[in-house]
Enzyme design. Structure first.
Site, mmCIF file in Angstrom:
data_model
loop_
_atom_site.group_PDB
_atom_site.id
_atom_site.type_symbol
_atom_site.label_atom_id
_atom_site.label_comp_id
_atom_site.label_asym_id
_atom_site.label_seq_id
_atom_site.Cartn_x
_atom_site.Cartn_y
_atom_site.Cartn_z
ATOM 1 N N GLU A 90 7.540 8.886 -0.849
ATOM 2 C CA GLU A 90 7.091 9.997 -0.024
ATOM 3 C C GLU A 90 7.088 9.615 1.454
ATOM 4 O O GLU A 90 6.817 8.474 1.817
ATOM 5 C CB GLU A 90 5.684 10.428 -0.456
ATOM 6 N N CYS A 104 5.604 9.313 9.229
ATOM 7 C CA CYS A 104 4.903 8.311 8.428
ATOM 8 C C CYS A 104 5.807 7.935 7.260
ATOM 9 O O CYS A 104 6.106 8.767 6.408
ATOM 10 C CB CYS A 104 3.579 8.915 7.937
ATOM 11 N N CYS A 111 2.917 -0.471 -4.667
ATOM 12 C CA CYS A 111 2.378 -1.510 -3.795
ATOM 13 C C CYS A 111 1.655 -2.542 -4.656
ATOM 14 O O CYS A 111 1.044 -2.197 -5.665
ATOM 15 C CB CYS A 111 1.382 -0.897 -2.809
ATOM 16 N N CYS A 115 -5.514 -2.498 -3.063
ATOM 17 C CA CYS A 115 -6.707 -1.991 -2.372
ATOM 18 C C CYS A 115 -7.382 -0.939 -3.253
ATOM 19 O O CYS A 115 -6.736 -0.027 -3.753
ATOM 20 C CB CYS A 115 -6.333 -1.393 -1.017
ATOM 21 N N CYS A 118 -7.129 2.999 -2.519
ATOM 22 C CA CYS A 118 -5.817 3.555 -2.169
ATOM 23 C C CYS A 118 -5.100 4.083 -3.403
ATOM 24 O O CYS A 118 -5.018 3.406 -4.429
ATOM 25 C CB CYS A 118 -4.970 2.467 -1.500
ATOM 26 N N GLU A 163 3.283 -2.012 1.331
ATOM 27 C CA GLU A 163 2.811 -2.932 2.371
ATOM 28 C C GLU A 163 4.052 -3.474 3.084
ATOM 29 O O GLU A 163 4.804 -4.283 2.525
ATOM 30 C CB GLU A 163 2.000 -4.061 1.718
ATOM 31 N N CYS A 336 -3.841 10.153 4.687
ATOM 32 C CA CYS A 336 -3.935 8.707 4.537
ATOM 33 C C CYS A 336 -4.322 8.279 3.139
ATOM 34 O O CYS A 336 -5.349 8.711 2.614
ATOM 35 C CB CYS A 336 -5.000 8.150 5.471
HETATM 36 N N1 SAH Z 1 -0.157 -1.175 3.457
HETATM 37 C C1 SAH Z 1 -0.308 -0.724 4.794
HETATM 38 C C2 SAH Z 1 0.135 0.695 5.037
HETATM 39 C C3 SAH Z 1 -0.268 1.752 4.018
HETATM 40 S S1 SAH Z 1 -1.918 2.328 4.000
HETATM 41 C C4 SAH Z 1 -1.736 -0.927 5.264
HETATM 42 O O1 SAH Z 1 -2.559 -1.368 4.475
HETATM 43 O O2 SAH Z 1 -2.026 -0.685 6.437
HETATM 44 C C5 SAH Z 1 -2.144 3.239 5.465
HETATM 45 C C6 SAH Z 1 -3.614 3.420 5.835
HETATM 46 O O3 SAH Z 1 -4.270 4.314 4.926
HETATM 47 C C7 SAH Z 1 -4.419 2.132 5.800
HETATM 48 O O4 SAH Z 1 -5.121 1.982 6.996
HETATM 49 C C8 SAH Z 1 -5.392 2.324 4.648
HETATM 50 O O5 SAH Z 1 -6.598 1.629 4.894
HETATM 51 C C9 SAH Z 1 -5.578 3.833 4.647
HETATM 52 N N2 SAH Z 1 -6.019 4.381 3.362
HETATM 53 C C10 SAH Z 1 -5.629 3.991 2.133
HETATM 54 N N3 SAH Z 1 -6.239 4.740 1.179
HETATM 55 C C11 SAH Z 1 -7.038 5.615 1.825
HETATM 56 C C12 SAH Z 1 -7.893 6.668 1.398
HETATM 57 N N4 SAH Z 1 -8.058 6.953 0.115
HETATM 58 N N5 SAH Z 1 -8.539 7.385 2.355
HETATM 59 C C13 SAH Z 1 -8.350 7.126 3.660
HETATM 60 N N6 SAH Z 1 -7.527 6.164 4.116
HETATM 61 C C14 SAH Z 1 -6.869 5.410 3.223
#
Ligand code: SAH
Length: 348
Positions: A90, A104, A111, A115, A118, A163, A336
């Site tokens: 996406e 974006c 991934c 986390c 996420c 990532e 996000c």
């Molecule tokens: N792997 C990279 C890029 C992808 S995540 C990274 O970790 O930066 C992009 C952003 O979305 C990150 O800052 C992450 O902390 C945030 N994010 C992930 N899941 C989220 C959620 N459920 N709600 C809000 N932000 C989220």
């Protein structure tokens, strides 16, 4: 078949030479691809029909096929692209208040970082994207945004699925193609790599000729809290992460962005806010507070709006620049951390 968008412009010229095409043909094709976002030889109208067929038999340009498009009420559009092996990624086109656009884009299918907050993490790691699959997301969104005239008024952020520093070879190659004068001719300032904090990757990025802007998904101010939500902390403790950032070649007028997803009762306490300024001491930065976006089956809760304000106020009181990110594309699961295709499908 070889994909031209996997190659740097210099490599494209070399490939044309090896195949016996005159040098200017490579120049024409590069212009079509990166200035006009044309990824089908058939539409390259200044080439003869037979030449177009000859080129198309030898190379492909595009590596994405649009299979899904969701438009949100705020103008955000989320695209689903099928790859050659049917996996789906996406990308999100986000119109900004200042009239600019943010693209974006994804760097991996799934991934491996795990986390806990996420949605993409729940897919697990499927595979890395090729340079072409990364570059073609930018070309596609560029075309969709109708940006032919205002050429470079867009930003590319690696904040989609995956990532980027765990697929660094391909991300670097794609970035070089985007920055190359004969490629997308994009300023390095327009590219932001967002990372969960892989120290070795940041070190490598710092050695690039044109290091991108850096956003770091911090999400906690101490290792103990961070480890609970981000397993990557295990091999990449905050002390090492911060040391590495202090060595990053940050241009005078720029600063780091720290993203901080506020999760209710996990990292939204007063003491978390207070620890941040101590942790980030001696760096130039701003903090982006992102209220946690719940998704189907997520374990956490969004923070209380009162807490978000209070958290920001504590940062203000320490003279920290902190903005609360308004999530765009909420109603299409394009905000996000909400990107995740197969999980959505599994959950029906
Ligand atoms: N792997 C990279 C890029 C992808 S995540 C990274 O970790 O930066 C992009 C952003 O979305 C990150 O800052 C992450 O902390 C945030 N994010 C992930 N899941 C989220 C959620 N459920 N709600 C809000 N932000 C989220």
């Amino acid at each position: 078949m070889k994909t031209l968008t996997d190659l740097s412009p210099a490599e494209v010229r070399e490939a044309f030479k090896e195949s016996g095409f005159p040098a200017f043909r490579a120049g024409q094709v590069l212009k079509w691809i990166y200035e006009n976002s044309v990824t089908d030889f058939r539409n390259m109208s200044n080439l003869s029909k037979s030449l177009r067929e000859e080129l198309a038999a030898k190379w492909q340009i595009d590596s994405l096929r649009e299979v899904k498009r969701n438009s949100a009420s705020d103008g955000t559009i989320k695209f689903g692209f099928a790859l050659h092996d049917t996996h789906i990624i996406e990308s999100v086109l986000i119109p900004m208040e200042n009239g600019k656009q943010t693209f974006c884009i994804s760097s991996q299918v799934g991934c491996a970082m795990g986390c806990k907050f996420c949605n993409t993490a729940r897919m697990g790691m499927v595979r890395n994207l090729s340079p072409s699959e990364i570059v073609c997301q930018v070309l596609y969104l560029y075309r969709e945004a109708g940006l032919r005239e205002q050429h470079r008024s867009f930003n590319v952020v690696f904040m989609g699925m995956g990532e980027p520093l765990a697929n660094l070879d391909n991300v670097l190659k794609a970035m070089r193609i985007l920055i190359d004068k004969d490629g997308m001719n994009l300023s390095r300032r327009r590219i932001t790599v967002s990372t969960c904090g892989i120290v070795a990757g940041i070190r490598r990025l710092a050695r690039e000729e044109y290091p991108p802007r850096l956003a770091i998904s911090l999400n906690a101010a101490d290792d103990e809290t961070r480890l609970k939500i981000m397993p990557v902390t295990e091999g990449n403790p905050l002390s090492e992460l911060l040391d590495q950032l202090r060595r990053y070649p940050l241009p005078q007028r720029e600063r780091f962005t720290f993203e901080y997803v506020l999760i209710r009762d996990v990292n939204d306490r007063d003491k978390d806010a207070a620890s941040l300024s101590r942790l980030l001491n001696k760096l130039r930065y701003k903090i982006n507070l992102i209220p946690f976006n719940p998704f189907p089956g997520s374990d956490y809760l969004a923070p209380d709006p009162v807490r978000i304000e209070a958290f920001q106020q504590i940062l203000f009181s320490k003279n920290i620049t902190a903005t609360i990110r308004k999530s765009k594309g909420q109603d299409i699961q394009g905000a996000c951390g909400q990107l995740a295709v197969s999980v959505e499908k599994e959950l029906g």
